[in-house]
Design a protein around this motif. Sequence first.
Motif, PDB file in Angstrom:
ATOM      1  N   ILE A   8       0.853  -1.192   0.000  1.00 44.92           N
ATOM      2  CA  ILE A   8       0.000   0.000   0.000  1.00 44.92           C
ATOM      3  C   ILE A   8       0.882   1.232   0.000  1.00 44.92           C
ATOM      4  O   ILE A   8       1.836   1.326   0.780  1.00 44.92           O
ATOM      5  CB  ILE A   8      -0.928   0.027   1.230  1.00 44.92           C
ATOM      6  CG1 ILE A   8      -1.854  -1.185   1.223  1.00 44.92           C
ATOM      7  CG2 ILE A   8      -1.746   1.310   1.262  1.00 44.92           C
ATOM      8  CD1 ILE A   8      -2.812  -1.236   0.081  1.00 44.92           C
ATOM      9  N   ASP A  54      -5.172  11.411  -2.680  1.00 43.03           N
ATOM     10  CA  ASP A  54      -6.017  10.566  -1.832  1.00 43.03           C
ATOM     11  C   ASP A  54      -5.660  10.849  -0.377  1.00 43.03           C
ATOM     12  O   ASP A  54      -4.494  10.742   0.029  1.00 43.03           O
ATOM     13  CB  ASP A  54      -5.775   9.085  -2.140  1.00 43.03           C
ATOM     14  CG  ASP A  54      -6.354   8.700  -3.487  1.00 43.03           C
ATOM     15  OD1 ASP A  54      -7.349   9.314  -3.890  1.00 43.03           O
ATOM     16  OD2 ASP A  54      -5.805   7.774  -4.136  1.00 43.03           O
ATOM     17  N   TYR A 132      -7.952   3.255   7.581  1.00 40.93           N
ATOM     18  CA  TYR A 132      -7.842   3.567   6.157  1.00 40.93           C
ATOM     19  C   TYR A 132      -6.941   2.548   5.458  1.00 40.93           C
ATOM     20  O   TYR A 132      -7.251   2.062   4.365  1.00 40.93           O
ATOM     21  CB  TYR A 132      -7.286   4.980   5.991  1.00 40.93           C
ATOM     22  CG  TYR A 132      -7.092   5.391   4.547  1.00 40.93           C
ATOM     23  CD1 TYR A 132      -8.171   5.821   3.787  1.00 40.93           C
ATOM     24  CD2 TYR A 132      -5.830   5.339   3.951  1.00 40.93           C
ATOM     25  CE1 TYR A 132      -7.994   6.196   2.462  1.00 40.93           C
ATOM     26  CE2 TYR A 132      -5.646   5.706   2.629  1.00 40.93           C
ATOM     27  CZ  TYR A 132      -6.737   6.142   1.884  1.00 40.93           C
ATOM     28  OH  TYR A 132      -6.561   6.497   0.568  1.00 40.93           O
ATOM     29  N   ARG A 136      -7.997  -0.012   2.599  1.00 39.98           N
ATOM     30  CA  ARG A 136      -7.320  -0.091   1.309  1.00 39.98           C
ATOM     31  C   ARG A 136      -6.855  -1.507   1.007  1.00 39.98           C
ATOM     32  O   ARG A 136      -6.992  -2.000  -0.117  1.00 39.98           O
ATOM     33  CB  ARG A 136      -6.121   0.867   1.292  1.00 39.98           C
ATOM     34  CG  ARG A 136      -6.499   2.348   1.229  1.00 39.98           C
ATOM     35  CD  ARG A 136      -6.911   2.736  -0.187  1.00 39.98           C
ATOM     36  NE  ARG A 136      -5.850   2.522  -1.134  1.00 39.98           N
ATOM     37  CZ  ARG A 136      -4.865   3.406  -1.377  1.00 39.98           C
ATOM     38  NH1 ARG A 136      -4.849   4.562  -0.732  1.00 39.98           N
ATOM     39  NH2 ARG A 136      -3.935   3.134  -2.263  1.00 39.98           N
ATOM     40  N   ASP A 139      -9.857  -3.567   0.104  1.00 40.45           N
ATOM     41  CA  ASP A 139     -10.300  -3.253  -1.262  1.00 40.45           C
ATOM     42  C   ASP A 139      -9.408  -3.930  -2.299  1.00 40.45           C
ATOM     43  O   ASP A 139      -9.896  -4.465  -3.312  1.00 40.45           O
ATOM     44  CB  ASP A 139     -10.294  -1.736  -1.482  1.00 40.45           C
ATOM     45  CG  ASP A 139     -11.391  -1.029  -0.691  1.00 40.45           C
ATOM     46  OD1 ASP A 139     -12.327  -1.726  -0.266  1.00 40.45           O
ATOM     47  OD2 ASP A 139     -11.296   0.204  -0.516  1.00 40.45           O
ATOM     48  N   THR A 140      -8.093  -3.877  -2.025  1.00 41.41           N
ATOM     49  CA  THR A 140      -7.160  -4.502  -2.954  1.00 41.41           C
ATOM     50  C   THR A 140      -7.366  -6.004  -3.029  1.00 41.41           C
ATOM     51  O   THR A 140      -7.386  -6.607  -4.111  1.00 41.41           O
ATOM     52  CB  THR A 140      -5.713  -4.185  -2.548  1.00 41.41           C
ATOM     53  OG1 THR A 140      -5.528  -2.768  -2.510  1.00 41.41           O
ATOM     54  CG2 THR A 140      -4.724  -4.804  -3.532  1.00 41.41           C
TER      55      THR A 140
END
Length: 642
Positions: A8, A54, A132, A136, A139-140
Amino acid sequence: MAGETVSIDPINILLVDDQPGKLLTYEAILDGLDATLIKATTAEEALTALLKTDIAVILMDVCMPDLDGFELAAMIRDHPRHEKTAVIFISAVRLETDDLLKGYRTGAVDYVSVPVVPEILKAKVQIFAELYRKSRQLDTLNAELEARVQQRAQQLEESHARLQESEERLRLASEAAKLATFEFDQKAQTLQWSANISEVLHSKLPQHQTFESFIAFVHEDDREMVRSYVRTTNYAETTAELEFRVTGARGVAWILARARAFNTGNAETPRVLGTLLDITDRKSAESHQQLLMAELDHRVKNILANVAAIARLSSSNAVSVGSFASALDGRIHAMSAAHDLLRQSSWTGVDLHELVQGALAPFRSRSDNDIVVDGERVRLTSKFGQSMALVLHELVTNAVKHGALSEPGGRVAVEWARIVTPDGDKIRFSWQESGGPLCTKPERNGFGLAVIRSAASECGGVAEMNFAAEGFQFNFHGDLSSRAHMVGTRHIAIVPKPRAPLPAPNLAVPGPCRILLVEDEALIAMQLQIDLEADGHTVVGPFAQLSEGLKAAADSNFDIALIDINLGADNSAPIAEILDRRRIPFAFTTGYNDLVFLPPRLRDYPHLTKPYNPAEVKDLVAHLGHAAEQRRSAESASNQVA
């Protein structure tokens, strides 16, 4: 997958306050969070940062001069990209309950009062930063999982499509090859056929039937063999083959069966899978081939016997080794020429006019009218044609050595016709010499006269020879119905001289020419183009395909043309037809010695045989260029008269 780490990018934290000092304080408090701190002193700067970057967490002052924190938070929440971004308000005023509720309604996740406790602020920011990061990562991972699921689904679809395509190809290939498939159940003694079984066996069969009902279609002499084949195949470990006959709507047909046993898990009930193929045509071809081989063997032996006889008879009358070799070579070549004509017609017969032309053309003298042919179109049988070839060879060689063709001004007239008699149609053939030396009867009968009499007898006719002083005469009368038949109208022609390289015209070509070049061999076309352009000509092309050549021949502007006869699988005759209609001089270029595959009216056009001789190319171009100039002059005169 478990144990894998997801990479990330470093997260970003946005600090929004109109007082730079406070921003420096927040920056010092949040140091060490492994995050990039972005500072903004106005709402405009904050919005700009949000559009470009972002943001994981927004640390925002409530009271700002241009736009307060509540309004800015509401604007941020309205953007789909930042609707879930964590917003922490910091304020020294507006700490009433209504203010807190308003902050939470605008999307804040926390409300920190001043004075700020550094450890608490840092801990809160760190919590939301980690949330967060986890979000992330999740989501990945979800995206990767969805991609893998989609990839697997696509692979399954492709595999299913390939399977269906393979089955369809197999079905189409089986139908195209007229290959039927079957499955035999040993326990139930039943057969399951493919849908095209009736087409292969030429009988209307159900797709499912008992083995014994199928046996009824098998030829009675092969039924027990088929039963034994099926019993053996049930336990065979290799593919078994059998050829047998069936009786169907088209009579008896030969079938090739290929089959192999397989086990479904119960060894007591083996099944057999196999194919059936109609091989009737193959069997017929094999039989025909055997017949052809026998006929070929017969003909080869006959040819060898004829050659042996010619050699013996020639040697008995030869006065020297040289004369023997010359006579033998000429007679064998005469037989060979007749053989070529018969081969071109698949040994169905030979045209007498072509046979006469082929035999006499090499013996033309410089006179244009020394050999005249006048006769109806008669097609001789193959046996008659070979005998007649020898007769013609002996007649013309005798005329060249001793008769009319041995002196200038001599003349030979060759005629034949059909004679109607009560006993049926007859053929009359005559050879008349005149204008030569005084003709006398030879003291002894040589091989030539023996051949003439023998051939006449073999053809079922009578030969008459007259050694008149004005010239030798030969007449032959034979039965037309069994030896030949009429195939067309009367044909009168002068036997042409052998084609020689075209002489250069007396007049020089008036300037360079535009030359259409059609040639499918790239290197040959390149060399021709180089040679022609070196002589000052302009090449239109070269074109290698029939379609290109047709378009150029019809639409392009040029003076003369050189066209290859064979263009791959195509023939250039259509191009020649266009040039002929446009009255443009042209010549064929070819690697063949004969032009029988061209339409008859195109065979007399000039042609150049490969490999090319540069001098011959120059002479041919000069000849065609002169013809083009004559055509232009004639057209100009015609236009002036008009």
